[in-house]
Design a protein around this motif. Structure first.
Motif, PDB file in Angstrom:
ATOM      1  N   UNK A  86       0.802  -1.222   0.000  1.00 12.95           N
ATOM      2  CA  UNK A  86       0.000   0.000   0.000  1.00 12.95           C
ATOM      3  C   UNK A  86       0.836   1.273   0.000  1.00 12.95           C
ATOM      4  N   UNK A  87       0.442   2.246   0.828  1.00 18.74           N
ATOM      5  CA  UNK A  87       1.063   3.589   0.817  1.00 18.74           C
ATOM      6  C   UNK A  87       2.266   3.714   1.748  1.00 18.74           C
ATOM      7  N   UNK A  88       2.636   2.613   2.373  1.00 20.75           N
ATOM      8  CA  UNK A  88       3.678   2.643   3.404  1.00 20.75           C
ATOM      9  C   UNK A  88       5.028   3.204   2.920  1.00 20.75           C
ATOM     10  N   UNK A  89       5.247   3.126   1.600  1.00 25.83           N
ATOM     11  CA  UNK A  89       6.551   3.542   1.063  1.00 25.83           C
ATOM     12  C   UNK A  89       6.581   5.002   0.660  1.00 25.83           C
ATOM     13  N   UNK A  90       5.389   5.649   0.632  1.00 25.81           N
ATOM     14  CA  UNK A  90       5.279   7.007   0.081  1.00 25.81           C
ATOM     15  C   UNK A  90       5.378   8.076   1.147  1.00 25.81           C
ATOM     16  N   UNK A  91       6.501   8.197   1.787  1.00 21.31           N
ATOM     17  CA  UNK A  91       6.695   9.337   2.681  1.00 21.31           C
ATOM     18  C   UNK A  91       8.157   9.765   2.623  1.00 21.31           C
ATOM     19  N   UNK A  92       8.439  10.936   3.175  1.00 21.27           N
ATOM     20  CA  UNK A  92       9.759  11.549   3.029  1.00 21.27           C
ATOM     21  C   UNK A  92      10.860  10.735   3.713  1.00 21.27           C
ATOM     22  N   UNK A 151       8.322  22.655 -10.556  1.00 20.02           N
ATOM     23  CA  UNK A 151       7.136  21.909 -11.007  1.00 20.02           C
ATOM     24  C   UNK A 151       7.078  20.554 -10.305  1.00 20.02           C
ATOM     25  N   UNK A 152       8.209  19.898 -10.173  1.00 26.19           N
ATOM     26  CA  UNK A 152       8.230  18.575  -9.541  1.00 26.19           C
ATOM     27  C   UNK A 152       7.861  18.668  -8.060  1.00 26.19           C
ATOM     28  N   UNK A 153       8.343  19.726  -7.398  1.00 23.42           N
ATOM     29  CA  UNK A 153       8.032  19.906  -5.973  1.00 23.42           C
ATOM     30  C   UNK A 153       6.530  20.143  -5.785  1.00 23.42           C
ATOM     31  N   UNK A 154       5.942  20.930  -6.676  1.00 21.70           N
ATOM     32  CA  UNK A 154       4.511  21.214  -6.573  1.00 21.70           C
ATOM     33  C   UNK A 154       3.693  19.924  -6.773  1.00 21.70           C
ATOM     34  N   UNK A 155       4.096  19.127  -7.737  1.00 19.58           N
ATOM     35  CA  UNK A 155       3.387  17.857  -7.979  1.00 19.58           C
ATOM     36  C   UNK A 155       3.497  16.936  -6.761  1.00 19.58           C
ATOM     37  N   UNK A 156       4.699  16.835  -6.213  1.00 17.37           N
ATOM     38  CA  UNK A 156       4.898  15.958  -5.047  1.00 17.37           C
ATOM     39  C   UNK A 156       4.074  16.472  -3.866  1.00 17.37           C
ATOM     40  N   UNK A 157       4.042  17.799  -3.711  1.00 17.96           N
ATOM     41  CA  UNK A 157       3.279  18.423  -2.622  1.00 17.96           C
ATOM     42  C   UNK A 157       1.801  18.021  -2.726  1.00 17.96           C
ATOM     43  N   UNK A 158       1.231  18.188  -3.927  1.00 18.93           N
ATOM     44  CA  UNK A 158      -0.190  17.868  -4.118  1.00 18.93           C
ATOM     45  C   UNK A 158      -0.460  16.384  -3.871  1.00 18.93           C
ATOM     46  N   UNK A 159       0.482  15.546  -4.313  1.00 16.63           N
ATOM     47  CA  UNK A 159       0.356  14.096  -4.140  1.00 16.63           C
ATOM     48  C   UNK A 159       0.306  13.728  -2.652  1.00 16.63           C
ATOM     49  N   UNK A 160       1.207  14.330  -1.864  1.00 18.54           N
ATOM     50  CA  UNK A 160       1.283  14.008  -0.435  1.00 18.54           C
ATOM     51  C   UNK A 160       0.064  14.555   0.311  1.00 18.54           C
ATOM     52  N   UNK A 161      -0.360  15.778  -0.052  1.00 18.91           N
ATOM     53  CA  UNK A 161      -1.546  16.372   0.584  1.00 18.91           C
ATOM     54  C   UNK A 161      -2.761  15.486   0.297  1.00 18.91           C
ATOM     55  N   UNK A 162      -2.861  15.048  -0.955  1.00 15.16           N
ATOM     56  CA  UNK A 162      -3.987  14.200  -1.361  1.00 15.16           C
ATOM     57  C   UNK A 162      -4.021  12.892  -0.574  1.00 15.16           C
ATOM     58  N   UNK A 163      -2.820  12.372  -0.231  1.00 15.56           N
ATOM     59  CA  UNK A 163      -2.796  11.112   0.514  1.00 15.56           C
ATOM     60  C   UNK A 163      -2.909  11.367   2.024  1.00 15.56           C
ATOM     61  N   UNK A 164      -3.244  12.628   2.399  1.00 23.23           N
ATOM     62  CA  UNK A 164      -3.551  12.916   3.800  1.00 23.23           C
ATOM     63  C   UNK A 164      -2.354  13.307   4.646  1.00 23.23           C
ATOM     64  N   UNK A 166       0.598  15.832   6.131  1.00 19.49           N
ATOM     65  CA  UNK A 166       0.764  17.279   6.362  1.00 19.49           C
ATOM     66  C   UNK A 166       2.210  17.633   6.042  1.00 19.49           C
ATOM     67  N   UNK A 167       2.377  18.447   4.996  1.00 19.20           N
ATOM     68  CA  UNK A 167       3.734  18.792   4.560  1.00 19.20           C
ATOM     69  C   UNK A 167       3.798  20.264   4.162  1.00 19.20           C
ATOM     70  N   UNK A 168       5.020  20.796   4.125  1.00 19.20           N
ATOM     71  CA  UNK A 168       5.188  22.181   3.673  1.00 19.20           C
ATOM     72  C   UNK A 168       5.868  22.193   2.325  1.00 19.20           C
ATOM     73  N   UNK A 169       5.401  23.095   1.455  1.00 21.80           N
ATOM     74  CA  UNK A 169       5.976  23.202   0.106  1.00 21.80           C
ATOM     75  C   UNK A 169       7.500  23.370   0.143  1.00 21.80           C
ATOM     76  N   UNK A 170       7.943  24.293   1.027  1.00 26.39           N
ATOM     77  CA  UNK A 170       9.379  24.622   1.051  1.00 26.39           C
ATOM     78  C   UNK A 170      10.212  23.405   1.464  1.00 26.39           C
ATOM     79  N   UNK A 171       9.647  22.578   2.353  1.00 26.72           N
ATOM     80  CA  UNK A 171      10.376  21.380   2.804  1.00 26.72           C
ATOM     81  C   UNK A 171      10.504  20.396   1.652  1.00 26.72           C
ATOM     82  N   UNK A 172       9.418  20.244   0.891  1.00 24.97           N
ATOM     83  CA  UNK A 172       9.434  19.321  -0.259  1.00 24.97           C
ATOM     84  C   UNK A 172      10.486  19.776  -1.271  1.00 24.97           C
ATOM     85  N   UNK A 173      10.479  21.093  -1.546  1.00 22.64           N
ATOM     86  CA  UNK A 173      11.425  21.622  -2.535  1.00 22.64           C
ATOM     87  C   UNK A 173      12.859  21.366  -2.090  1.00 22.64           C
TER      88      UNK A 173
END
Ligand code: DC
Length: 224
Positions: A86-92, A151-164, A166-173
């Motif tokens: 499942x989603x267990x692998x999708x985090x920072x 663009x890649x950071x924004x996509x990753x941000x939306x993906x993580x937010x969608x999966x519930x 809590x992340x910050x854009x600047x941290x992802x970038x």
């Protein structure tokens, strides 16, 4: 005749996973999400207390992995030893661990057989960093999918937010920049386009546009 192989390499967040899944679906080929293999290894190292510089421990873990990637048009599954992850692998934390274990040449070598075994009839579409350069140097079609880091950071941000999450854009970038640097500058299998790769910049393109472009290339090479 060799099994047909399509490789899609590129940095995190360029859209490789979604594009690879769509192409595999259209061609009715098997799918290899090689990043997930490094993520599983990173997670297993954390869970089992194996240090990222314990090469023997990591190689032993790598040799014990048995994986498959069941998928449909919407999502890619990962089954490890018969259990769906499942989603267990999708985090920072796991992404960072993956990027660290991926630095080691012995670990990469240990994972080579597992990746190559995924090339089964009627064909394989794989995504990663070094599939076209190292793992499948004779692939029938090699794509290098890129996009600007913003663009890649924004996509990753939306993906993580969608999966519930809590992340910050600047941290992802910042995290993407660090991982990009590590992936591109490492000595072994650095992230570079294969000499015979077709480079696509997806910054201004939709997934559907990129998929169509690759489908046309597949047709031209008689893979479709
Ligand atoms: O594609 P991804 O974000 O799931 O990949 C996670 C990490 O795994 C990435 O930072 C680098 C590593 N990786 C690699 O070194 N080689 C690959 N073929 C795929 C991923």
């Amino acid at each position: 005749m060799n099994t047909p192989v399509v490789t899609i390499d590129g940095p995190s967040g360029a859209g490789k996973g979604t594009v690879a899944r769509n192409i595999a679906y259209e061609l009715d080929f098997h799918l290899l999400d090689s990043g997930a293999i490094y993520r599983i290894l990173g997670l297993a190292a954390i869970e089992q207390g194996v240090a990222f510089d314990d090469i023997g421990g990591l190689v032993a873990l790598a040799n014990s992995l048995e994986l498959s990637f069941p998928f449909d048009r919407e999502r890619t599954g990962i089954v490890l030893d018969g259990v769906s992850l499942g989603q267990k692998l999708r985090n920072q934390i796991v992404a960072d661990a993956a990027s660290q274990v991926a630095l080691n040449p012995s670990v990469r070598r240990a994972l080579m057989g597992l990746q190559r075994r995924q090339a089964r009839e009627p064909g394989l579409v794989g995504d990663g960093r070094d599939l076209g350069t190292i793992v499948f140097p004779d692939a029938d079609l090699k794509i290098f999918l890129d996009a600007s880091v913003e663009v890649r950071a924004e996509r990753r941000y939306l993906e993580l937010i969608e999966s519930g999450q809590i992340v910050e854009r600047s941290v992802i970038l910042r995290d993407l920049e660090i991982r990009d640097f590590r992936d591109r500058s490492r000595d072994v299998a650095p992230l570079v386009p294969a000499r015979d790769a077709y480079v696509i910049d997806s910054s201004e393109k939709t997934v559907a546009q990129v998929v169509m472009e690759i489908q046309d290339l597949c047709k031209a090479r008689r893979l479709a």
